[in-house]
Write a protein that holds these residues in place. Structure first.
Motif, PDB file in Angstrom:
ATOM      1  N   ASP A 480       0.827  -1.206   0.000  1.00  0.00           N
ATOM      2  CA  ASP A 480       0.000   0.000   0.000  1.00  0.00           C
ATOM      3  C   ASP A 480       0.861   1.256   0.000  1.00  0.00           C
ATOM      4  O   ASP A 480       0.594   2.200  -0.723  1.00  0.00           O
ATOM      5  N   TRP A 489      -2.036  -4.885   0.856  1.00  0.00           N
ATOM      6  CA  TRP A 489      -3.484  -4.635   0.877  1.00  0.00           C
ATOM      7  C   TRP A 489      -4.099  -5.033  -0.469  1.00  0.00           C
ATOM      8  O   TRP A 489      -3.714  -4.505  -1.516  1.00  0.00           O
ATOM      9  N   TRP A 550     -11.872  -5.669  -1.702  1.00  0.00           N
ATOM     10  CA  TRP A 550     -10.472  -6.004  -1.400  1.00  0.00           C
ATOM     11  C   TRP A 550     -10.250  -7.473  -1.799  1.00  0.00           C
ATOM     12  O   TRP A 550      -9.442  -7.788  -2.655  1.00  0.00           O
ATOM     13  N   TRP A 621     -13.888   3.290   0.416  1.00  0.00           N
ATOM     14  CA  TRP A 621     -12.885   3.825   1.362  1.00  0.00           C
ATOM     15  C   TRP A 621     -12.324   5.172   0.915  1.00  0.00           C
ATOM     16  O   TRP A 621     -12.003   5.364  -0.257  1.00  0.00           O
ATOM     17  N   PHE A 742     -11.887   4.647  -2.866  1.00  0.00           N
ATOM     18  CA  PHE A 742     -10.943   3.661  -3.415  1.00  0.00           C
ATOM     19  C   PHE A 742     -11.560   2.779  -4.498  1.00  0.00           C
ATOM     20  O   PHE A 742     -10.920   2.463  -5.481  1.00  0.00           O
ATOM     21  N   GLU A 786      -2.304   8.992  -0.739  1.00  0.00           N
ATOM     22  CA  GLU A 786      -3.320   8.056  -0.247  1.00  0.00           C
ATOM     23  C   GLU A 786      -4.712   8.665  -0.378  1.00  0.00           C
ATOM     24  O   GLU A 786      -5.689   7.977  -0.694  1.00  0.00           O
TER      25      GLU A 786
HETATM   26  C1  BGC Z   1      -4.028   1.142   3.756  1.00  0.00           C
HETATM   27  C2  BGC Z   1      -4.823   1.088   2.486  1.00  0.00           C
HETATM   28  C3  BGC Z   1      -5.798  -0.018   2.644  1.00  0.00           C
HETATM   29  C4  BGC Z   1      -6.719   0.427   3.744  1.00  0.00           C
HETATM   30  C5  BGC Z   1      -7.889  -0.412   3.993  1.00  0.00           C
HETATM   31  C6  BGC Z   1      -4.950   1.511   4.876  1.00  0.00           C
HETATM   32  O1  BGC Z   1      -4.328   1.636   6.074  1.00  0.00           O
HETATM   33  O2  BGC Z   1      -2.928   1.976   3.671  1.00  0.00           O
HETATM   34  O3  BGC Z   1      -4.222   1.317   1.348  1.00  0.00           O
HETATM   35  O4  BGC Z   1      -6.400  -0.492   1.527  1.00  0.00           O
HETATM   36  O5  BGC Z   1      -6.035   0.668   4.937  1.00  0.00           O
HETATM   37  O6  BGC Z   1      -8.905   0.357   3.948  1.00  0.00           O
END
Ligand code: BGC
Length: 903
Positions: A480, A489, A550, A621, A742, A786
């Protein structure tokens, strides 16, 4: 013809240590002129180059009337640790024959019995598991760096003697439980970083292969390694939990020396080896590293060193070992500082101009015992001060070096890496000059395949940033971010995979990670939110294992790989895991209902069977409007999950189900096609019943939920029209800015294009206000953040990462839409050039090195014409499609220029 045929064995040019018994051979013809289609291939494999001349002497032979540019080895069984030679003869258009040069490949250990080496551990003592305590705010309780219990780094050595004979070649095969740096006679072997990399170690562990011919001479030698915790025992759990795979580090090394007379000596780690604590006090991937250079013993790796303890043999397995002959972590780039400034005496801030993943290399001439601290960060705060954007403990990103007091000491950490653009260096006496320091970018080495440029500089910067974030997060596994979690992730990959495949040849990298995904799958079919899934994640997420969007990576990623690389095998090898995941979704939807829905009417109960609305989900997200309090600037990360987790799971249930229909079709599984078609129909009806109100609109006011519903094709007719209308209203109400998270962002622009709202899609792309892609560019971003709100318009920095590729998924849209390159059938076997030339750009260039060779599409809009240049490799069927000009023309392989008249 002036052809160059590039030959790949298992996707690699001349691999060393390839361990497949039936490897795949593939080829690409560059500059292939005057031919259209391969009509036949012949592959010759032999043990010696001379034997390639005669068919009777071959080891393997594959011949096929086919346009396919790959084949699997057939012939005599291959032997371990052997060099083979191969070439191809290709026939084109039933007439033209071209021949490749000879290429080689060397096998690794094709049987586990090749391992003679013993697993050795430097110490009998087990590493103490450390479970950081959690505060009620959900963060681990802070611990000072000095008080952390971090594992030791060991130096390990053994001696051997080689006879006075001429050496032909020598190879080292090595791996570890931990991270190791191989050393022979005091010199580092090879240039790999952080070997053996990360994988689900209980199931698969890579060993590396090094060519050490030049290091071997008759006489006495030492070999061994430095060994640190790495992913195996370091603090990689969400809260900094260590020992995620085991509590004892160990090393496995085997050296093969082949002499000119054909004899082979095999030397390996055994009870005769010795170990002691090294000059590194610790080396942790997350916390950082500490090296006391005063304790470096130069003679440790020289013959006759005394004073060490014997190692211990440990009973570890060999069955899970596999050869890593490609995609290993290496130094990818060296970057000089762009600015450097002294804050106060002894304290410096260095700016490397871009966010990267890696470390610094610094040259020091300081006093004996001088302690130099190197702290890493991705941003400076509003006032330009050093700002550490990670608040969790055990993720310090601090390296410490204690000087030996000599001139020009070079320090470069070996057992950690960081995400940073800036470093703060403290403890320095005297001047720090730009020439004294550089940033070292590390990552898994993969071939660059795609590039995109256009007349808009901001888009070009965006592409650069996307690629930068990709490089920063392909470090053995797809992560990530490089500064905070460094974790696989699954959702991030799920949304970004298409863009990743365009930029680099990620086929084998993702294929290996997909096997980690399969190994991490639960008995009940759940695919974890992070892969590899380790106890520290289980502890942190308390019962949450999977999440919609996910976990669906198991369905979506193989499909994306199939589209880009055309290999059905990728779908086959993941199919069982996909089915298990789908069954988990179906079973959960049917059997778990939220409390408030129990005892409702029969119609509702029937539909509930297909509504997946229990458990925790990250949902859409980081939807901008729901993830930050704009007044206080405080993050409210859970909000978007809370607002969308009732509906997003059912949408993804449908999306995966829809993909399963197509995948089952490709794999010719007719019964399964029928099964998933029925299932999808039920989900659609239930979705309508549950989430669409009487006026045919969605019971949600978020853009992302609308986008996902449309993308999943869950609605038709009036409902579809109303939802499309509502989506436009929501975007307009938001000042024509996006508000997607996301999962939905990857589909937003395509959805608008499908709705013939191209102007709005471009407006969103060109927007420079927060949240938008170009807002980041305007703020000087050098990687993808992010969240678009990682730095607020007020300049306030948050604790979010500045180097997350997820929202970089727009890269794929840019080269498809403006660049015009569209993959019509898997592996780009059929393509269409359909660029958006009459919109906001005046020129554009897309280059993609496909499995068949280079595809390019460059166009420029001039006063009276649209000028286009395209390149199409042989075997690829292409057409140019410019509906606005009434142009639909097929184009043959080769290079072509067109000038289309504009009225
Ligand atoms: C990560 C993300 C991940 C997410 C889940 C975060 O802490 O950095 O990229 O997908 O958590 O929601």
């Amino acid at each position: 013809m002036n052809n160059v045929i590039k030959l790949f064995c298992e996707d690699t040019i001349a691999p060393l240590g390839m361990d497949k018994k039936n490897p795949q051979f593939s080829w690409k013809v560059e500059n292939c002129k005057g031919v259209k289609k391969q009509t036949k291939y012949i592959v010759y494999v032999a043990e010696q180059i001379e034997k390639l001349k005669s068919r009777d002497l071959l080891h393997g032979f594959m011949e096929q009337v086919s346009k396919q540019n790959r084949t699997t080895y057939e012939g005599e069984p291959l032997h371990s640790c052997q060099t083979y030679y191969w070439k191809v003869i290709l026939e084109y258009d039933h007439s033209v024959v071209i021949q490749s040069e000879v290429e080689s490949f060397e096998t690794g250990f094709l049987e586990n019995s090749c391992w003679k080496a013993k697993w050795i551990s430097p110490s009998k003592e087990k590493i103490q598991p450390n479970l950081p305590q959690i505060h009620e705010d959900g963060y681990a309780i802070a611990v000072a760096l000095e008080d952390m219990k971090l594992g030791k780094v060991w130096r390990i050595r053994g001696e051997f003697q080689l006879p006075d004979k001429k050496i032909k070649k020598a190879r080292l095969y090595a791996t570890a439980h931990g991270v190791y740096l191989p050393v022979i006679d005091g010199a580092r072997v090879g240039s790999l970083e952080l070997a053996p990399g990360h994988s689900n170690y209980h199931h698969q562990l890579a060993y590396q292969i090094y060519d050490i011919t030049r290091m071997m001479t008759p006489g006495v030698h030492t070999f061994g390694a430095l060994l640190a915790d790495g992913w195996y025992a370091g603090c990689i759990g969400f809260y900094g939990d260590n020992c995620q795979y085991g509590t004892q580090l160990s090393l496995l090394m085997q050296l093969h020396v082949t002499y000119e007379d054909g004899q082979i000596d095999i030397l390996f780690t055994d009870e005769g080896f010795e170990a002691e604590q090294s000059a590194y006090e610790y080396g942790d991937l997350m916390v950082g590293e500490k090296l006391d250079a005063r304790k470096i013993k130069k003679d440790f790796y020289l013959p006759k060193y005394h004073g060490t303890k014997k190692v211990h043999i440990v009973d570890e397995e060999y069955e899970n070992l596999f050869a890593q002959y490609h995609n290993s972590i290496e130094v990818l780039e060296q970057i000089a500082p762009v600015a450097l400034c002294q804050i106060e005496k002894g304290e410096w801030i260095v700016d490397f101009g871009q966010c990267i993943a890696g470390k610094v290399r610094i040259q020091l001439s300081q006093n004996y015992g001088q302690e130099i601290r190197i702290e890493h960060s991705e941003v400076l705060d509003k006032e330009g001060h050093f700002f550490n954007n990670i608040r969790e403990p055990y993720k310090n990103q601090i390296d410490i070096y204690i000087c030996a007091g000599t001139q020009n000491e070079i320090y470069e950490p070996m057992f950690t890496y960081h995400g940073f653009r800036y470093v703060r260096i403290t403890g320095l006496e005297g001047e720090l000059k730009k020439a004294d320091i550089e940033a070292i970018v590390i990552g898994s080495r993969m071939a660059r395949t795609g590039e995109y440029y256009c007349s808009n500089d901001a888009f070009n910067q965006l592409q650069k940033n996307i690629f930068r974030s990709q490089l920063s997060n392909m470090i053995s596994i797809p992560t990530d971010c490089p500064q905070r979690e460094k974790a696989g992730w699954t959702g991030d990959v799920q949304v970004y995979a298409d863009t990743a495949c365009f930029n680099e040849n990620v086929k084998e990298f993702f294929r290996k990670w997909l096997s980690d995904v399969r190994y991490s799958q639960g008995e009940d079919g759940q695919i974890p939110i992070i892969v590899p899934w380790i106890p520290g994640f289980e502890r942190a997420f308390e019962g949450i294992t999977s999440s919609a969007g996910w976990s669906d990576v198991i369905v979506m990623l193989p499909w994306v790989l199939y589209q880009h690389y055309g290999e059905r095998e990728i779908l086959e090898e993941n199919y069982h895991a996909m089915e298990k995941w789908l069954e988990y979704q179906r079973y959960t939807a049917e059997n778990e209902n939220p409390e408030q829905l129990q005892g409702t009417d029969d119609g509702c109960k029937e539909h509930q069977k297909y509504i997946w609305n229990t458990g925790f989900h990250f949902g859409d997200w980081l939807t901008p409007s729901a993830s930050i309090n704009l007044q206080s600037g405080e993050l409210e990360m859970m909000q978007s999950a809370i607002l969308t987790m009732d509906i997003v799971p059912t949408i993804f249930f449908a999306m995966s189900c829809k993909k399963m229909i197509i995948i089952s079709e490709v794999l010719d599984k007719k019964e399964r096609v029928q099964y998933y078609t029925n299932l999808l129909e039920h989900i659609k009806q239930a979705f309508h019943y549950e989430f669409i109100d009487g006026t045919n609109i969605l019971k949600s006011n978020l853009q992302g939920v609308h986008v996902l519903t449309l993308q999943a094709e869950l609605v038709d007719g009036v409902a579809k029209q109303n939802i499309q209308k509502r989506l436009l209203e929501l975007i307009h109400m938001n000042g024509d800015k996006l508000d997607t998270g996301f999962l939905s962002t990857a589909f937003l622009l395509d959805t608008l294009v499908e709705m013939k709202q191209e102007e709005l899609a471009c407006k969103i792309l060109l927007n420079e206000e927060c949240p938008s892609w170009l807002y980041e560019i305007k703020q000087g971003a050098t990687s993808v953040w992010e969240s678009w709100q990682a730095i607020l318009p007020s300049g306030q920095c948050s604790y979010l990462s500045m180097n997350h590729y997820a929202f970089g998924c727009v890269g794929d849209f840019l080269y498809r839409y403006f660049g015009g390159l569209k993959c019509i059938s898997p592996g780009y076997e059929k393509i269409c050039f359909s660029p958006k030339w009459n919109s906001i750009l005046t020129s554009s260039s897309v280059k993609y090195n496909s499995i068949f060779g280079n595809i390019t599409c460059e166009w420029e809009r001039n006063a009276g014409s649209l000028d286009m240049q395209v390149n199409i490799p042989a075997n690829v069927e292409a057409e140019i499609n410019l509906p606005e000009l009434g142009i639909h023309i097929p184009v043959d392989p080769g290079q072509h220029s067109f000038s289309f008249k504009l009225s």
